[in-house]
Design a protein around this motif. Structure first.
Motif, short mmCIF file in Angstrom:
data_model
loop_
_atom_site.label_atom_id
_atom_site.label_comp_id
_atom_site.label_asym_id
_atom_site.label_seq_id
_atom_site.Cartn_x
_atom_site.Cartn_y
_atom_site.Cartn_z
N LEU A 72 0.90 -1.14 -0.03
CA LEU A 72 -0.02 0.06 -0.12
C LEU A 72 0.95 1.27 0.09
O LEU A 72 1.55 1.25 0.56
CB LEU A 72 -0.82 -0.08 1.14
N VAL A 73 0.68 2.25 -0.90
CA VAL A 73 1.44 3.49 -1.09
C VAL A 73 0.61 4.45 -1.24
O VAL A 73 -0.67 4.50 -1.96
CB VAL A 73 2.42 3.44 -2.21
N GLY A 74 0.78 5.54 -0.33
CA GLY A 74 -0.31 6.82 -0.37
C GLY A 74 0.52 7.88 -1.33
O GLY A 74 1.64 8.16 -1.39
N LEU A 75 -0.17 8.40 -1.96
CA LEU A 75 -0.08 9.46 -3.06
C LEU A 75 -0.61 10.77 -2.45
O LEU A 75 -1.98 10.88 -2.61
CB LEU A 75 -0.43 9.28 -4.46
N SER A 81 -9.99 12.83 1.69
CA SER A 81 -11.01 14.18 1.58
C SER A 81 -9.85 15.00 0.80
O SER A 81 -8.79 15.11 0.94
CB SER A 81 -11.64 14.71 2.63
N LYS A 82 -10.66 15.89 0.05
CA LYS A 82 -9.90 17.15 -0.83
C LYS A 82 -9.56 18.34 0.21
O LYS A 82 -10.69 18.61 1.04
CB LYS A 82 -10.34 17.50 -1.90
N GLN A 83 -8.13 18.81 0.50
CA GLN A 83 -8.31 19.89 1.28
C GLN A 83 -8.55 21.09 0.38
O GLN A 83 -8.48 21.23 -0.64
CB GLN A 83 -6.80 19.97 1.32
N THR A 133 -5.57 23.90 -0.39
CA THR A 133 -4.79 23.65 -1.39
C THR A 133 -5.25 22.66 -2.51
O THR A 133 -4.62 22.53 -3.73
CB THR A 133 -3.44 22.75 -0.98
N GLY A 134 -6.50 21.95 -2.35
CA GLY A 134 -6.61 21.18 -3.22
C GLY A 134 -6.17 19.75 -3.38
O GLY A 134 -6.48 18.79 -4.09
N GLN A 135 -5.33 19.48 -2.58
CA GLN A 135 -4.54 18.30 -2.40
C GLN A 135 -5.38 17.11 -1.93
O GLN A 135 -6.40 17.28 -1.09
CB GLN A 135 -3.13 18.58 -1.67
N GLN A 136 -5.15 15.91 -2.70
CA GLN A 136 -5.95 14.88 -1.95
C GLN A 136 -4.90 13.36 -1.98
O GLN A 136 -4.06 13.39 -2.78
CB GLN A 136 -7.03 14.51 -3.05
#
Length: 235
Positions: A134-137, A192-194, A197-200
């Motif tokens: 499992l890798v988080g992006l 959830s999208k921040q 910044t719109g990062q997810q």
């Protein structure tokens, strides 16, 4: 000469006379109508009581979500609340007596606050299969599609930085015909999208051999996500 006492009627008292036959008949005729009206009122009251009982009496204690839980996340006790609702027989909801069995399982889909919890929305299945990692992006806008993503979507993670060595070309050597290096992946969890910044954060499962290389690229921020077409799409 003595006088005989006059009868009571002769003394000025007029005996009661029966009413006209038509009035007596109307009085007797009116009684069945009154009884019918009373019966109708009783029936209406019974129907009203039955409706109220079915709407308010047959209530079932069930589990509802107290807060948002993303797909793939372990459900905590604080994520759950209890409510008493009138259920349609077609609905399958988890009762409050199964709370202990729900805590510790994972959300199979995104669970929203106030929603009834159904059996198909939780899973005890391991989200990362054997021989997977499992890798988080942590992706910014432009690094992933704007269309909504969901668990079990099949994607490609594309290496966009110089540190990602291109895959071998048709000749077996790195070349221009190879394109950028990619890793096939399966989405496990969509964060959830921040707002600022719109990062997810997107958690993906990849083959164990690709996990370390992808983790390095993800830490450097030199990855992008491409969604594969669904099986049978366009046919």
């Amino acid at each position: 000469m003595s006088k005989t006492a006059a009868p009571a009627s002769a003394a000025g008292q007029i005996p009661a006379q029966p009413g006209p036959p038509s009035l007596r008949w109307q009085a007797r005729r009116r009684r069945p109508g009154v009884l019918a009206l009373a019966a109708a009122l009783i029936a209406a009251g019974a129907v009203g009581n039955y409706w109220y009982w079915t709407q308010n009496g047959q209530r079932t204690p069930v589990l509802v979500m107290a807060r948002d839980v993303a797909a793939g996340t372990v459900i905590q006790d604080a994520d759950l609340a209890e409510a008493s609702v009138a259920l349609d027989p077609a609905l399958k909801a988890i009762g409050t007596g199964q709370r202990a069995q729900v805590v510790g399982k994972r959300a199979a889909v995104e669970l929203l606050p106030g929603a009834l919890l159904a059996p198909g929305q939780i899973t005890s299945r391991t989200l990362v299969h054997q021989d997977e990692q499992l890798v988080g992006l942590n992706l910014k806008p432009g690094q992933l599609p704007d269309s909504p993503l969901k668990p079990e979507d099949q994607v490609q993670v594309v290496f966009t930085g110089d540190s990602g060595a291109p895959a071998p070309g048709k000749s077996g050597k790195p070349g221009q015909d190879s394109g950028p290096a990619t890793v096939d992946a399966r989405i496990v969890r969509v964060g959830s999208k921040q707002d600022s910044t719109g990062q997810q954060v997107i958690d993906v499962a990849v083959k164990s051999a690709d996990g370390p290389r992808l983790a390095v690229q993800a830490a450097a921020g030199t990855v992008a996500l491409a969604v594969k077409a669904a099986s049978g799409a366009g046919s």
